[in-house]
Design a protein around this motif. Structure first.
Motif, PDB file in Angstrom:
ATOM      1  N   ALA A   5       0.825  -1.210   0.000  1.00 54.77           N
ATOM      2  CA  ALA A   5       0.000   0.000   0.000  1.00 54.77           C
ATOM      3  C   ALA A   5       0.856   1.255   0.000  1.00 54.77           C
ATOM      4  N   SER A   6       0.391   2.281  -0.692  1.00 52.97           N
ATOM      5  CA  SER A   6       1.055   3.572  -0.645  1.00 52.97           C
ATOM      6  C   SER A   6       0.512   4.420   0.495  1.00 52.97           C
ATOM      7  N   ARG A   7      -0.706   4.113   0.955  1.00 53.95           N
ATOM      8  CA  ARG A   7      -1.304   4.857   2.048  1.00 53.95           C
ATOM      9  C   ARG A   7      -0.663   4.447   3.374  1.00 53.95           C
ATOM     10  N   ARG A   8      -0.333   5.416   4.199  1.00 51.33           N
ATOM     11  CA  ARG A   8       0.287   5.154   5.488  1.00 51.33           C
ATOM     12  C   ARG A   8      -0.692   4.464   6.424  1.00 51.33           C
ATOM     13  N   ASP A   9      -0.234   3.401   7.088  1.00 50.09           N
ATOM     14  CA  ASP A   9      -1.045   2.736   8.103  1.00 50.09           C
ATOM     15  C   ASP A   9      -1.040   3.603   9.351  1.00 50.09           C
ATOM     16  N   VAL A  10      -2.204   4.132   9.718  1.00 45.87           N
ATOM     17  CA  VAL A  10      -2.282   5.090  10.827  1.00 45.87           C
ATOM     18  C   VAL A  10      -2.302   4.414  12.189  1.00 45.87           C
ATOM     19  N   ALA A 231      -3.846  -4.545   4.108  1.00 46.63           N
ATOM     20  CA  ALA A 231      -2.629  -3.769   4.363  1.00 46.63           C
ATOM     21  C   ALA A 231      -2.744  -2.911   5.618  1.00 46.63           C
ATOM     22  N   THR A 232      -3.940  -2.412   5.923  1.00 50.88           N
ATOM     23  CA  THR A 232      -4.148  -1.560   7.094  1.00 50.88           C
ATOM     24  C   THR A 232      -5.458  -1.967   7.763  1.00 50.88           C
ATOM     25  N   TRP A 233      -5.658  -1.478   8.994  1.00 52.14           N
ATOM     26  CA  TRP A 233      -6.906  -1.785   9.690  1.00 52.14           C
ATOM     27  C   TRP A 233      -8.089  -1.092   9.042  1.00 52.14           C
ATOM     28  N   ALA A 234      -7.842  -0.043   8.291  1.00 49.17           N
ATOM     29  CA  ALA A 234      -8.937   0.583   7.544  1.00 49.17           C
ATOM     30  C   ALA A 234      -9.459  -0.346   6.448  1.00 49.17           C
ATOM     31  N   LEU A 287     -17.401   0.938   5.260  1.00 48.81           N
ATOM     32  CA  LEU A 287     -16.616  -0.226   4.860  1.00 48.81           C
ATOM     33  C   LEU A 287     -15.130   0.063   5.032  1.00 48.81           C
ATOM     34  N   ILE A 288     -14.724   1.295   4.705  1.00 48.32           N
ATOM     35  CA  ILE A 288     -13.346   1.746   4.914  1.00 48.32           C
ATOM     36  C   ILE A 288     -13.398   2.939   5.866  1.00 48.32           C
ATOM     37  N   PRO A 289     -13.295   2.707   7.157  1.00 48.19           N
ATOM     38  CA  PRO A 289     -13.391   3.813   8.115  1.00 48.19           C
ATOM     39  C   PRO A 289     -12.066   4.545   8.262  1.00 48.19           C
ATOM     40  N   ASP A 290     -12.134   5.755   8.725  1.00 48.08           N
ATOM     41  CA  ASP A 290     -10.935   6.518   9.078  1.00 48.08           C
ATOM     42  C   ASP A 290     -10.613   6.194  10.540  1.00 48.08           C
ATOM     43  N   VAL A 291      -9.528   5.458  10.758  1.00 49.11           N
ATOM     44  CA  VAL A 291      -9.158   5.061  12.119  1.00 49.11           C
ATOM     45  C   VAL A 291      -7.928   5.829  12.608  1.00 49.11           C
ATOM     46  N   SER A 292      -7.652   6.975  12.005  1.00 50.25           N
ATOM     47  CA  SER A 292      -6.534   7.805  12.439  1.00 50.25           C
ATOM     48  C   SER A 292      -6.719   8.227  13.893  1.00 50.25           C
TER      49      SER A 292
END
Length: 534
Positions: A5-10, A231-234, A287-292
């Motif tokens: 993934a290119s998106r950072r895992d928060v 790739a991330t919890w999101a 379905l894809i939450p913001d968990v930052s």
């Protein structure tokens, strides 16, 4: 598993985007008296990019670090201040190293090697007085000695059939063995898909083989979540949505297509309850939450399971089941031993069907943004209710029990599967008006719900009784809360008991809080609005 993934895992403070773990060697001792794990971990790391990396940052949480080294030589390291909810990062300089930690004591040594790469959350260790028995040509059941025979009987009939049926849907099982470990009652989940050994709650050992569908779900994780990982919890829905989808395809293959929808009906009810609990517009219902900046445990619910399943079933209906069946093994081959994001899944799906103009047109018509990012319930599918209609019919008679001649008897549910009783009780819980104390007690006595060994049934019946303020279920509910630590039952029952008798709910929690898993205890504290012990 290397990230794609290119998106950072928060939900991590590590520099996972600079270094990848190629191998982990874990050497731990178990201190039962002090309830501690101690030992050492050796990580083999490799740089991902050409840019030089001067430090390693690892996630820790309440971990006491005594010594750190690089290449068997001393190094500079520091545990940084804790940042909730992510923990305390361990910062290690790559310019120095230390000697290996000394080992002492005369203990038994157990070793294993896992050649398939796995994400760190799937690493688990169980230690204790464990007995084992064979339940199939490639499966073993393990648990405490006193539970072994009951657990063996519960799972030996179905496990191998499940494996073979799932292989026909995806492809050959990759992990050599599929085993089950039945944990103590404080285990907070129905199951945990640790590779090779699925950990399951003892509530599955109900003496009626009615809860072995947990195996269908956790076995499906051997492909979705374990072999192919979000790739991330999101992107957690990629784990649980796909797993729930495979679980229900497996049920359809073994028992017939109506059983897929019957399970989905139960799942839809659970999804509605989660959305109601959070609120229709809550971030965690996406379905894809913001968990930052959020603890992913706080976002845990049936939403990624059931909303994910509903979305995948919708995609199946769009492209056609026969074509979708061809995509399933492709997906689990393309992303095997890797992690992926939701966007990568979308791109791969379009790529796979690029030469199929009809399928491509259907995929282009999908409102991806709506499915991915809209809170609340998705459009409700049309279910085959043939297995549920009898349950709804009986519930309707109970709803009108005061205004019509209806004499309940044990024959009402004769021959029913446990899940049919679950659907019936779910319908009763949805009555506009509570059943009432007298009728709630009559239901439990007539149908034997008080004496059931199946927690799926007793927990739901106690919920009916608590809503009806039937005092006859108050203490049995408190007793159950001291015997079982599975959050699926614990959290709803505490909320319902709290509404009916807060004093008993608080006293029950105070009595049993040390019995619960830390995750369960923390969430129940929030549910009951009690101050957390420091």
């Amino acid at each position: 598993m290397s990230p794609t993934a290119s998106r950072r895992d928060v939900n991590t403070q590590s520099n996972y985007n600079e270094l990848v773990t190629t191998h982990a060697q874990v050497d731990l001792s178990v201190d039962f008296e002090n309830r501690l794990l101690g030992g050492r971990v050796i990580l083999d790391l490799a740089a991902i990019n050409e840019t030089p990396v001067s430090e390693v940052i690892l996630d820790t949480s309440y971990l006491k670090v005594r010594e750190v080294g690089v290449n068997s030589r001393p190094c500079e390291w520091k545990v940084l201040p804790r940042s909730e909810p992510l923990g305390s990062p361990l910062k290690i300089s790559l310019e120095k190293a230390v000697s290996k930690e000394r080992q002492s004591g005369d203990n038994s040594l157990y070793s294993f090697r896992q050649d398939i790469p796995i994400p760190s959350y799937l690493f688990a260790l169980a230690s204790g007085d464990i007995a084992k028995a064979s339940i199939g040509p490639r499966s073993t059941i393990a648990t405490s000695p006193e539970l072994l025979e009951a657990a063996k009987w519960e799972f030996e009939q179905d496990t191998e059939n499940y494996i073979q049926s799932l292989e026909r849907i995806v492809y050959q099982y990759q992990w050599s063995e599929y085993n089950l470990l039945v944990l103590p009652p404080s285990f907070p989940y129905g199951g945990m898909e640790n590779p090779v050994y699925t950990y399951v709650t003892p509530t599955t050992v109900s003496g009626d083989r009615e809860n072995v569908d947990v195996v269908a779900h956790e076995l499906s994780h051997s492909f979705s979540g374990n072999l192919v990982t979000a790739a991330t919890w999101a992107d957690f829905w990629l784990n649980e949505g796909w797993t729930t989808y495979l679980e229900r395809r497996l049920q359809a293959a073994l028992f017939g297509e109506p059983h897929r929808d019957f399970s989905a009906i139960i799942g839809w009810k659970a999804l509605c309850e989660s959305v109601k609990e959070f609120g229709d517009h809550h971030e965690f219902t996406k379905l894809i939450p913001d968990v930052s900046g959020k603890d992913p445990d706080d976002a845990f619910s049936t939403c990624p399971y059931e909303k994910g399943y509903t979305f995948l079933s919708y995609l199946e209906s769009q492209v056609g089941k026969e074509k979708w069946n061809q995509y399933i093994p492709h997906y689990f081959t393309t992303f095997a031993r890797r992690s992926l994001t939701s966007d990568e899944f979308k791109q791969d799906l379009h790529t796979f069907f690029a030469s199929d103009s009809a399928a491509t047109a259907m995929l282009n018509a999908v409102d991806w943004h709506q499915w991915f990012y809209s809170p609340g319930l998705p459009p409700k599918p049309t279910f085959d209710t043939s297995l549920a209609d009898v349950c709804y019919s009986l519930a309707a008679q109970w709803e009108q029990i005061g205004s019509r001649v209806f004499k309940p008897s044990q024959d009402d549910i004769a021959g029913w599967k446990a899940n049919q009783v679950v659907v019936f009780l779910n319908a009763v819980q949805d009555f506009v008006e509570p059943l009432g104390e007298e009728n709630a007690q009559k239901m439990g006595e007539t149908y034997g719900f008080f004496k059931s060994s199946n927690t799926e049934i007793t927990a739901r019946y106690f919920g009916v009784g608590l809503r009806s303020r039937a005092k006859v279920v108050y203490q049995p509910t408190a007793d159950l809360l001291g015997d079982v630590g599975r959050m699926k039952f614990i959290r709803p029952l505490y909320k319902q008991l709290n509404a009916a008798d807060r004093e008993l709910a608080l006293a029950t929690f105070e009595k049993n809080k040390d019995f619960y898993h830390p995750i369960c205890r923390s969430l129940v504290e929030k549910d009951l609005a009690v101050k957390r012990d420091q």
